[in-house]
Motif scaffolding. Structure first.
Motif, mmCIF file in Angstrom:
data_model
loop_
_atom_site.group_PDB
_atom_site.id
_atom_site.type_symbol
_atom_site.label_atom_id
_atom_site.label_comp_id
_atom_site.label_asym_id
_atom_site.label_seq_id
_atom_site.Cartn_x
_atom_site.Cartn_y
_atom_site.Cartn_z
ATOM 1 N N THR A 179 0.994 -1.374 0.204
ATOM 2 C CA THR A 179 0.382 0.313 0.147
ATOM 3 C C THR A 179 0.709 1.252 -0.543
ATOM 4 O OG1 THR A 179 -0.600 -0.121 2.405
ATOM 5 C CG2 THR A 179 -1.639 -1.321 1.144
ATOM 6 N N GLU A 180 2.007 1.327 -0.185
ATOM 7 C CA GLU A 180 2.952 2.859 -0.079
ATOM 8 C C GLU A 180 2.731 3.377 -1.102
ATOM 9 O OE1 GLU A 180 4.708 -0.893 1.988
ATOM 10 O OE2 GLU A 180 3.636 -0.644 0.219
ATOM 11 N N SER A 181 3.441 4.384 -0.965
ATOM 12 C CA SER A 181 3.383 5.350 -2.701
ATOM 13 C C SER A 181 4.845 5.163 -3.372
ATOM 14 C CB SER A 181 2.645 6.491 -1.784
ATOM 15 O OG SER A 181 4.075 6.692 -1.310
ATOM 16 N N TRP A 182 5.401 4.610 -2.825
ATOM 17 C CA TRP A 182 6.847 4.399 -3.599
ATOM 18 C C TRP A 182 6.965 3.214 -3.929
ATOM 19 C CZ3 TRP A 182 6.121 5.268 1.469
ATOM 20 C CH2 TRP A 182 6.442 3.725 2.316
ATOM 21 N N TYR A 183 7.852 2.964 -4.311
ATOM 22 C CA TYR A 183 8.615 1.658 -6.068
ATOM 23 C C TYR A 183 9.979 1.380 -4.543
ATOM 24 C CZ TYR A 183 4.846 1.405 -8.811
ATOM 25 O OH TYR A 183 3.574 1.281 -9.052
ATOM 26 N N VAL A 184 10.216 0.112 -3.791
ATOM 27 C CA VAL A 184 11.327 -0.599 -3.658
ATOM 28 C C VAL A 184 12.038 -1.350 -4.642
ATOM 29 C CG1 VAL A 184 12.928 -1.857 -1.847
ATOM 30 C CG2 VAL A 184 10.647 -0.856 -0.974
ATOM 31 N N LEU A 185 12.938 -0.678 -5.120
ATOM 32 C CA LEU A 185 13.708 -1.820 -5.911
ATOM 33 C C LEU A 185 14.701 -1.652 -5.679
ATOM 34 C CD1 LEU A 185 12.969 1.120 -8.768
ATOM 35 C CD2 LEU A 185 11.726 -1.124 -8.757
ATOM 36 N N ALA A 186 15.963 -2.477 -6.635
ATOM 37 C CA ALA A 186 17.358 -2.971 -6.378
ATOM 38 C C ALA A 186 17.895 -2.725 -6.946
ATOM 39 C CB ALA A 186 17.045 -4.478 -5.621
ATOM 40 N N ASP A 187 19.542 -1.999 -7.135
ATOM 41 C CA ASP A 187 19.933 -1.784 -8.217
ATOM 42 C C ASP A 187 20.839 -3.695 -8.855
ATOM 43 O OD1 ASP A 187 22.544 -2.626 -6.788
ATOM 44 O OD2 ASP A 187 22.843 -0.342 -6.342
ATOM 45 N N PRO A 188 21.406 -3.371 -9.197
ATOM 46 C CA PRO A 188 22.046 -4.485 -10.528
ATOM 47 C C PRO A 188 23.411 -5.487 -9.245
ATOM 48 C CG PRO A 188 22.956 -2.732 -12.418
ATOM 49 C CD PRO A 188 21.857 -2.104 -10.696
ATOM 50 N N GLU A 189 23.541 -5.198 -7.824
ATOM 51 C CA GLU A 189 24.287 -5.468 -7.191
ATOM 52 C C GLU A 189 22.987 -5.809 -6.277
ATOM 53 O OE1 GLU A 189 28.471 -5.012 -6.617
ATOM 54 O OE2 GLU A 189 28.944 -4.653 -8.691
ATOM 55 N N GLY A 190 21.864 -5.266 -6.197
ATOM 56 C CA GLY A 190 20.767 -5.758 -5.030
ATOM 57 C C GLY A 190 20.402 -5.024 -4.203
ATOM 58 N N ASN A 191 21.423 -3.981 -4.593
ATOM 59 C CA ASN A 191 21.795 -2.860 -3.297
ATOM 60 C C ASN A 191 19.943 -1.797 -3.154
ATOM 61 O OD1 ASN A 191 24.200 -2.617 -2.500
ATOM 62 N ND2 ASN A 191 24.814 -2.262 -4.865
ATOM 63 N N GLU A 192 19.118 -1.722 -1.916
ATOM 64 C CA GLU A 192 17.814 -1.743 -1.865
ATOM 65 C C GLU A 192 17.689 0.599 -2.719
ATOM 66 O OE1 GLU A 192 19.321 -2.652 0.308
ATOM 67 O OE2 GLU A 192 17.583 -4.860 0.412
ATOM 68 N N PHE A 193 16.967 0.118 -3.160
ATOM 69 C CA PHE A 193 16.276 2.288 -3.486
ATOM 70 C C PHE A 193 15.040 1.878 -3.841
ATOM 71 C CE2 PHE A 193 17.615 1.055 -7.103
ATOM 72 C CZ PHE A 193 16.594 1.851 -9.001
ATOM 73 N N CYS A 194 14.492 3.261 -3.765
ATOM 74 C CA CYS A 194 13.093 3.876 -3.356
ATOM 75 C C CYS A 194 12.865 4.622 -3.927
ATOM 76 C CB CYS A 194 12.079 4.279 -2.002
ATOM 77 S SG CYS A 194 12.571 2.462 -0.873
ATOM 78 N N LEU A 195 12.058 4.285 -5.102
ATOM 79 C CA LEU A 195 11.061 5.700 -6.237
ATOM 80 C C LEU A 195 10.170 5.808 -5.292
ATOM 81 C CD1 LEU A 195 11.294 7.279 -8.675
ATOM 82 C CD2 LEU A 195 10.055 5.134 -10.052
ATOM 83 N N LEU A 196 10.645 7.026 -4.971
ATOM 84 C CA LEU A 196 9.025 7.939 -4.600
ATOM 85 C C LEU A 196 8.287 8.403 -5.950
ATOM 86 C CD1 LEU A 196 11.019 10.068 -2.003
ATOM 87 C CD2 LEU A 196 10.290 7.895 -1.750
ATOM 88 N N ARG A 197 7.170 8.662 -5.027
ATOM 89 C CA ARG A 197 5.882 9.550 -5.838
ATOM 90 C C ARG A 197 6.251 10.681 -6.680
ATOM 91 N NH1 ARG A 197 0.009 8.896 -3.435
ATOM 92 N NH2 ARG A 197 0.466 6.500 -4.356
ATOM 93 N N ARG A 198 6.679 11.438 -5.643
ATOM 94 C CA ARG A 198 6.836 12.511 -6.304
ATOM 95 C C ARG A 198 7.578 13.101 -7.126
ATOM 96 N NH1 ARG A 198 6.311 17.131 -1.306
ATOM 97 N NH2 ARG A 198 7.860 17.022 -1.207
ATOM 98 N N ARG A 199 7.269 14.179 -8.005
ATOM 99 C CA ARG A 199 8.033 14.200 -8.945
ATOM 100 C C ARG A 199 8.921 15.847 -7.748
ATOM 101 N NH1 ARG A 199 6.035 15.586 -14.786
ATOM 102 N NH2 ARG A 199 6.755 17.122 -15.002
ATOM 103 N N ILE A 200 10.147 16.009 -8.636
ATOM 104 C CA ILE A 200 10.354 17.339 -8.222
ATOM 105 C C ILE A 200 11.666 17.543 -9.000
ATOM 106 C CG2 ILE A 200 11.880 16.573 -5.412
ATOM 107 C CD1 ILE A 200 14.657 15.863 -6.273
#
Length: 127
Positions: A103-124
């Motif tokens: 139900t989060e407003s962001w996506y949890v992703l991983a880079d090619p080596e598995g390091n997690e990062f999030c894509l937030l909803r709001r544009r800046i």
């Protein structure tokens, strides 16, 4: 007087792979390479000391620990979240599960080596 973040340092099994990935994600360019195999990337025309931190990606043979205790959040600057998600996945990111509910407003992703990062909803606005 306060400090500000000038660099983020990321260990990598393949610094070239991650430097290429994060350069595409962030619109960064390679700023330099060190004798130890580290690669620094940052905003074009600005580099170290500018308004955005640079990334230094250094080689390591150590295994990655489980979940990272610090991760990067990114926000799109010129498209909506869904379009940016498609772009990041095409660059080599993949969905990651760190226990989110869906139900989060962001996506949890991983880079090619598995390091997690999030894509937030709001544009800046771009810097």
């Amino acid at each position: 007087m306060a400090c500000r973040i000038s660099e983020l340092v990321l260990d990598a099994a393949d610094p070239g792979l991650l430097a290429a990935f994060w350069s595409e994600v962030l619109g960064y360019v390679e700023l330099g390479r060190e004798d130890d195999g580290s690669i620094e990337i940052g905003p074009p025309g600005t580099g170290f000391g500018g308004p955005q931190p640079t990334l230094v990606i250094g080689p390591t043979t150590d295994p990655r620990p489980a979940k990272l205790r610090l991760h990067i959040d990114v926000s799109a600057t010129d498209r909506d979240q869904e379009a940016e998600l498609a772009r990041l996945l095409a660059l080599g990111a993949r969905h990651a599960d760190v226990g989110q509910t869906g139900t989060e407003s962001w996506y949890v992703l991983a880079d090619p080596e598995g390091n997690e990062f999030c894509l937030l909803r709001r544009r800046i606005e771009p810097v």
